[in-house]
Design a protein around this motif. Structure first.
Motif, short mmCIF file in Angstrom:
data_model
loop_
_atom_site.label_atom_id
_atom_site.label_comp_id
_atom_site.label_asym_id
_atom_site.label_seq_id
_atom_site.Cartn_x
_atom_site.Cartn_y
_atom_site.Cartn_z
N ILE A 95 -18.71 99.80 82.54
CA ILE A 95 -20.13 99.65 82.83
C ILE A 95 -20.95 99.82 81.55
N TYR A 96 -20.61 100.82 80.77
CA TYR A 96 -21.33 101.08 79.52
C TYR A 96 -21.21 99.88 78.58
N GLU A 97 -20.02 99.32 78.51
CA GLU A 97 -19.78 98.17 77.64
C GLU A 97 -20.65 96.98 78.04
N GLU A 98 -20.77 96.77 79.34
CA GLU A 98 -21.61 95.67 79.83
C GLU A 98 -23.08 95.93 79.49
N LEU A 99 -23.51 97.17 79.62
CA LEU A 99 -24.90 97.50 79.26
C LEU A 99 -25.13 97.29 77.77
N LEU A 100 -24.14 97.62 76.95
CA LEU A 100 -24.26 97.38 75.52
C LEU A 100 -24.39 95.88 75.23
N ALA A 101 -23.60 95.08 75.91
CA ALA A 101 -23.65 93.63 75.70
C ALA A 101 -25.01 93.07 76.09
N ARG A 102 -25.56 93.57 77.16
CA ARG A 102 -26.88 93.10 77.61
C ARG A 102 -27.99 93.54 76.67
N GLY A 103 -27.75 94.63 75.96
CA GLY A 103 -28.78 95.15 75.07
C GLY A 103 -28.83 94.47 73.72
N GLY A 104 -27.86 93.63 73.43
CA GLY A 104 -27.86 92.93 72.15
C GLY A 104 -27.09 93.70 71.09
N ASP A 105 -27.15 93.20 69.88
CA ASP A 105 -26.39 93.79 68.78
C ASP A 105 -27.10 95.01 68.21
N GLY A 106 -26.30 95.85 67.59
CA GLY A 106 -26.84 97.05 66.95
C GLY A 106 -25.70 97.93 66.48
N GLU A 107 -26.00 98.81 65.55
CA GLU A 107 -24.99 99.71 65.01
C GLU A 107 -24.60 100.79 66.01
N PHE A 108 -25.54 101.13 66.91
CA PHE A 108 -25.31 102.21 67.86
C PHE A 108 -25.58 101.72 69.28
N SER A 109 -25.68 102.64 70.22
CA SER A 109 -25.82 102.23 71.62
C SER A 109 -27.15 101.52 71.90
N PHE A 110 -28.18 101.90 71.13
CA PHE A 110 -29.48 101.24 71.29
C PHE A 110 -30.00 100.91 69.90
N GLY A 111 -29.75 99.70 69.48
CA GLY A 111 -30.21 99.27 68.16
C GLY A 111 -29.44 99.92 67.03
#
Length: 220
Positions: free
Chosen positions: A145-161
């Motif tokens: 689930i976390y991985e899917e949320l990361l994919a939806r959030g776009g690229d970044g060095e960390f979990s959020f940007g």
């Protein structure tokens, strides 16, 4: 710098391999906040002893005693630390961005870690030999689930940007647990990359399990 609500003294009760404890140790390290360390040995049942239950009636770790008053629940502690010591910020300013980070954090804190916790496994899986497989199931589900949320959030060095947030402080200890239970992290490349990136930072390393009092080799 902290405002006038800054604590005068703090004592952190923690267990070296507790992912919840690691989150709080890491936040304090990032903010440069001093505290007294009080290790609690879960393996010998110190968390169930009357002395500790007077500090935290849940018997869970960590507990943070602030100016003589005890508090628990790692995410609540993280929020208070963030509110009290502003730099570096671990939550973005924009409300929807903060919501996103909290969603990621709670995916681990509420939806993953409690289900693979040894006490839960012991209660609901009578066969101790079957417990690792059960832990792997819930860890993999949560990380998926976390991985899917990361994919939806776009690229970044960390979990959020490209900046460390509370979400990373929750994810990295969970990936540590995943490795302990032999979860194949190849299925979660974004989470694995964040783990490796964070592990190279001095605050993450200083707060990591192997650098805590009472730590034993990984085979224990």
């Amino acid at each position: 710098m902290a405002d006038t609500t800054m604590a005068k003294s703090m004592v952190l009760y923690h267990y070296w391999r507790s992912s919840c404890s690691w989150r709080v140790r890491w936040a304090l390290a990032l903010k440069g906040v001093p505290y007294e360390s009080r290790p609690v040995n879960i393996l010998t049942g110190e968390h169930r002893a009357e002395a500790y239950l007077r500090t935290n009636p849940s018997g869970l770790l960590p507990a943070l005693v602030v100016d003589g008053k005890p508090y628990g629940e790692s995410l609540a502690l993280l929020e208070w630390i963030e509110e009290t010591w502003k730099d570096p910020p671990l939550l973005p300013q924009e409300p929807l961005a903060r919501l996103r980070v909290r969603q990621l954090a709670l995916t681990i804190v509420s939806g993953t870690q409690p289900l693979q916790n040894p006490s839960a496994l012991k209660q609901f899986v009578p066969d101790d030999k079957a417990r690792p497989a059960q832990a792997r199931h819930f860890i993999a589900k949560g990380l998926g689930i976390y991985e899917e949320l990361l994919a939806r959030g776009g690229d970044g060095e960390f979990s959020f940007g490209d900046k460390l947030t509370l979400a990373d402080l929750c994810l990295v200890p969970q990936v540590y647990n995943a490795k302990r239970f032999d979860v194949d992290m190849a299925a979660f490349p974004r989470s694995a990359a964040i783990f490796e990136r964070c592990s190279k930072t001095k605050e993450c390393e200083a707060s990591a399990p192997h650098n805590q009092p009472g730590a034993t080799p990984p085979t224990s």
